[in-house]
Design a protein around this motif. Structure first.
Motif, PDB file in Angstrom:
ATOM      1  N   THR A  17       0.863  -1.289   0.058  1.00 16.77           N
ATOM      2  CA  THR A  17       0.155   0.014  -0.087  1.00 16.77           C
ATOM      3  C   THR A  17       0.702   1.317  -0.118  1.00 16.77           C
ATOM      4  O   THR A  17       0.610   2.301  -0.715  1.00 16.77           O
ATOM      5  N   LEU A  18       1.703   1.279   0.939  1.00 11.25           N
ATOM      6  CA  LEU A  18       2.621   2.500   0.819  1.00 11.25           C
ATOM      7  C   LEU A  18       3.385   2.705  -0.315  1.00 11.25           C
ATOM      8  O   LEU A  18       3.686   3.622  -1.008  1.00 11.25           O
ATOM      9  N   GLU A  19       4.179   1.386  -0.919  1.00 13.40           N
ATOM     10  CA  GLU A  19       4.889   1.557  -2.097  1.00 13.40           C
ATOM     11  C   GLU A  19       4.022   2.101  -3.347  1.00 13.40           C
ATOM     12  O   GLU A  19       4.500   2.868  -4.057  1.00 13.40           O
ATOM     13  N   TYR A  20       2.728   1.641  -3.405  1.00 12.14           N
ATOM     14  CA  TYR A  20       1.886   2.136  -4.405  1.00 12.14           C
ATOM     15  C   TYR A  20       1.496   3.525  -4.461  1.00 12.14           C
ATOM     16  O   TYR A  20       1.730   4.097  -5.462  1.00 12.14           O
ATOM     17  N   ASN A  21       1.044   3.887  -3.301  1.00 14.06           N
ATOM     18  CA  ASN A  21       0.671   5.417  -3.112  1.00 14.06           C
ATOM     19  C   ASN A  21       1.808   6.318  -3.112  1.00 14.06           C
ATOM     20  O   ASN A  21       1.767   7.480  -3.678  1.00 14.06           O
ATOM     21  N   LEU A  22       3.002   5.970  -2.654  1.00 14.65           N
ATOM     22  CA  LEU A  22       4.164   6.828  -2.540  1.00 14.65           C
ATOM     23  C   LEU A  22       4.827   7.086  -4.166  1.00 14.65           C
ATOM     24  O   LEU A  22       5.112   8.045  -4.590  1.00 14.65           O
ATOM     25  N   GLN A  23       4.662   5.799  -4.787  1.00 16.05           N
ATOM     26  CA  GLN A  23       5.194   5.998  -6.310  1.00 16.05           C
ATOM     27  C   GLN A  23       3.993   6.846  -7.079  1.00 16.05           C
ATOM     28  O   GLN A  23       4.406   7.577  -8.109  1.00 16.05           O
ATOM     29  N   ARG A  24       2.802   6.759  -6.729  1.00 15.66           N
ATOM     30  CA  ARG A  24       1.808   7.517  -7.589  1.00 15.66           C
ATOM     31  C   ARG A  24       1.979   9.110  -7.025  1.00 15.66           C
ATOM     32  O   ARG A  24       1.642   9.849  -8.195  1.00 15.66           O
ATOM     33  N   GLN A  25       2.582   9.453  -6.194  1.00 14.47           N
ATOM     34  CA  GLN A  25       3.152  10.841  -5.668  1.00 14.47           C
ATOM     35  C   GLN A  25       4.483  10.992  -6.292  1.00 14.47           C
ATOM     36  O   GLN A  25       4.663  12.422  -6.371  1.00 14.47           O
ATOM     37  N   GLY A  26       4.891  10.318  -7.344  1.00 12.92           N
ATOM     38  CA  GLY A  26       6.248  10.515  -7.944  1.00 12.92           C
ATOM     39  C   GLY A  26       7.653  10.394  -7.192  1.00 12.92           C
ATOM     40  O   GLY A  26       8.755  10.691  -7.558  1.00 12.92           O
ATOM     41  N   TYR A  27       7.445   9.787  -5.893  1.00 10.18           N
ATOM     42  CA  TYR A  27       8.660   9.131  -5.118  1.00 10.18           C
ATOM     43  C   TYR A  27       9.121   7.984  -5.635  1.00 10.18           C
ATOM     44  O   TYR A  27       8.687   7.024  -5.926  1.00 10.18           O
ATOM     45  N   GLN A  28      10.536   8.133  -5.614  1.00 10.59           N
ATOM     46  CA  GLN A  28      11.255   6.695  -5.745  1.00 10.59           C
ATOM     47  C   GLN A  28      11.461   6.017  -4.516  1.00 10.59           C
ATOM     48  O   GLN A  28      11.992   6.697  -3.541  1.00 10.59           O
ATOM     49  N   VAL A  29      11.012   4.857  -4.520  1.00 12.04           N
ATOM     50  CA  VAL A  29      10.679   3.922  -3.310  1.00 12.04           C
ATOM     51  C   VAL A  29      11.677   2.732  -3.256  1.00 12.04           C
ATOM     52  O   VAL A  29      11.704   1.864  -4.178  1.00 12.04           O
ATOM     53  N   SER A  30      12.362   2.752  -2.116  1.00  8.50           N
ATOM     54  CA  SER A  30      13.060   1.378  -1.598  1.00  8.50           C
ATOM     55  C   SER A  30      12.479   0.938  -0.411  1.00  8.50           C
ATOM     56  O   SER A  30      11.828   1.633   0.336  1.00  8.50           O
ATOM     57  N   THR A 101       1.101   7.123  14.360  1.00 14.19           N
ATOM     58  CA  THR A 101       0.322   5.904  15.139  1.00 14.19           C
ATOM     59  C   THR A 101      -0.651   5.223  14.093  1.00 14.19           C
ATOM     60  O   THR A 101      -1.477   5.959  13.420  1.00 14.19           O
ATOM     61  N   LYS A 102      -0.296   3.917  14.005  1.00 17.25           N
ATOM     62  CA  LYS A 102      -1.292   3.034  13.218  1.00 17.25           C
ATOM     63  C   LYS A 102      -2.540   2.863  14.013  1.00 17.25           C
ATOM     64  O   LYS A 102      -2.502   2.843  15.287  1.00 17.25           O
ATOM     65  N   PRO A 103      -3.701   2.586  13.396  1.00 15.71           N
ATOM     66  CA  PRO A 103      -3.897   3.059  11.939  1.00 15.71           C
ATOM     67  C   PRO A 103      -4.219   4.438  11.542  1.00 15.71           C
ATOM     68  O   PRO A 103      -4.389   5.244  12.358  1.00 15.71           O
ATOM     69  N   PHE A 104      -3.376   4.734  10.343  1.00 17.60           N
ATOM     70  CA  PHE A 104      -3.516   5.957  10.047  1.00 17.60           C
ATOM     71  C   PHE A 104      -4.173   6.276   8.559  1.00 17.60           C
ATOM     72  O   PHE A 104      -3.869   5.114   7.972  1.00 17.60           O
ATOM     73  N   SER A 105      -4.475   7.414   8.198  1.00 17.82           N
ATOM     74  CA  SER A 105      -5.010   7.347   6.689  1.00 17.82           C
ATOM     75  C   SER A 105      -4.005   7.930   5.921  1.00 17.82           C
ATOM     76  O   SER A 105      -2.949   8.468   6.152  1.00 17.82           O
ATOM     77  N   MET A 106      -3.800   7.414   4.679  1.00 17.65           N
ATOM     78  CA  MET A 106      -2.846   7.426   3.636  1.00 17.65           C
ATOM     79  C   MET A 106      -2.871   9.081   3.313  1.00 17.65           C
ATOM     80  O   MET A 106      -1.740   9.558   3.004  1.00 17.65           O
ATOM     81  N   ARG A 107      -3.857   9.864   3.385  1.00 14.52           N
ATOM     82  CA  ARG A 107      -3.972  11.160   3.212  1.00 14.52           C
ATOM     83  C   ARG A 107      -3.106  12.019   4.289  1.00 14.52           C
ATOM     84  O   ARG A 107      -2.176  12.843   4.054  1.00 14.52           O
ATOM     85  N   GLU A 108      -3.009  11.488   5.414  1.00 18.19           N
ATOM     86  CA  GLU A 108      -2.315  12.101   6.830  1.00 18.19           C
ATOM     87  C   GLU A 108      -0.794  11.741   6.401  1.00 18.19           C
ATOM     88  O   GLU A 108      -0.100  12.740   6.530  1.00 18.19           O
ATOM     89  N   LEU A 109      -0.624  10.496   6.364  1.00 21.95           N
ATOM     90  CA  LEU A 109       0.611  10.223   6.052  1.00 21.95           C
ATOM     91  C   LEU A 109       1.339  11.129   4.777  1.00 21.95           C
ATOM     92  O   LEU A 109       2.516  11.530   5.046  1.00 21.95           O
TER      93      LEU A 109
END
Length: 240
Positions: A17-30, A101-109
């Motif tokens: 989930t994190l990788e997908y959403n971060l890449q959609r924002q244009g970030y290069q993810v490891s 703190t988990k759970p968190f919304s992707m928008r907040e992250l």
């Protein structure tokens, strides 16, 4: 070049989930899934930001954060299922810049990530005293000098007693804010707003932790500070 984000998380579904959403924002993810791997990947990729889970196999997130903080100034946002205040304090004391703190919304992250990156960028722009004039000559770097304490905005470093310190981003930002307002009593709330941003919810303990770190570097006797003075019930005053 795109911003590099290192995700340190051992839950496969959350990683995806994190990788997908971060890449959609244009970030290069490891990605790293345990503490030891996190150290290796961070050293290899030199990320611009790290999302770091606390509960990891092997080295936990606190230990990973502590080690990385000694090696690099990358902003670190810790992710955890724990809610106890003591865990947030531990995270800050080992060098985390923010805590979610988990759970968190992707928008907040994503908002937290953008805020952290924005603050780092603004600090670097403000501290880059070597900007060039139209004719190509460098502008003189701004510095604050208080006896043996020298704050060099262009180099983004501080020296005291003959030793040079490369401070963490928030440490340096806090020190510069205090120096700019020498002799003025600054409340913890004001410091939080100006240094961490109005949307930061880590609490005033964050300020106290960072002040303690600075005192350990710039005070002859950190337990009896003369440069960053506590004003009981209000906050701090910088005396240089």
């Amino acid at each position: 070049m795109s911003v590099k984000v290192l995700v340190v998380e051992d839950e496969p579904a959350l990683v995806d989930t994190l990788e997908y959403n971060l890449q959609r924002q244009g970030y290069q993810v490891s990605v790293a899934t345990d503490g030891t791997q996190a150290l290796r990947v961070a050293r290899e990729t030199q990320p611009d930001l790290i999302l770091l889970d606390v509960m990891l196999p092997g080295l936990d997130g606190f230990e990973v954060c502590r080690i990385l903080r000694q090696e690099m100034n990358v902003p670190i946002l810790m992710l955890t299922a724990r809610t106890e205040e003591v865990d947030k304090v531990v995270g800050l004391e080992v060098g985390a810049d923010d805590y979610l703190t988990k759970p968190f919304s992707m928008r907040e992250l994503l908002a937290r990530i953008k805020a952290l990156l924005r603050r780092v960028r603004l600090v670097r722009e403000e501290m880059a005293g070597a900007e060039r004039e139209e004719g190509g000559e460098p502008v003189q770097t701004e510095r604050f000098v208080f006896g043996d304490l020298v704050i060099d905005l262009g180099r983004h470093e501080m020296s005291c007693g003959g030793r040079t310190f490369h401070l963490k981003p928030k440490e340096f930002e806090l020190l510069v804010f205090l120096a700019r307002n020498r002799g003025i009593v600054l409340s913890r709330d004001l410091i939080l707003e100006r240094v961490w941003g109005w949307d930061y919810d880590g609490g005033s303990r964050t300020v106290d932790v960072h002040v303690r770190w600075l005192r350990e570097k710039i005070e002859e006797e950190p337990s009896k500070p003369k440069r960053i003075v506590t004003v009981r019930g209000i906050g701090y005053r910088f005396e240089g």
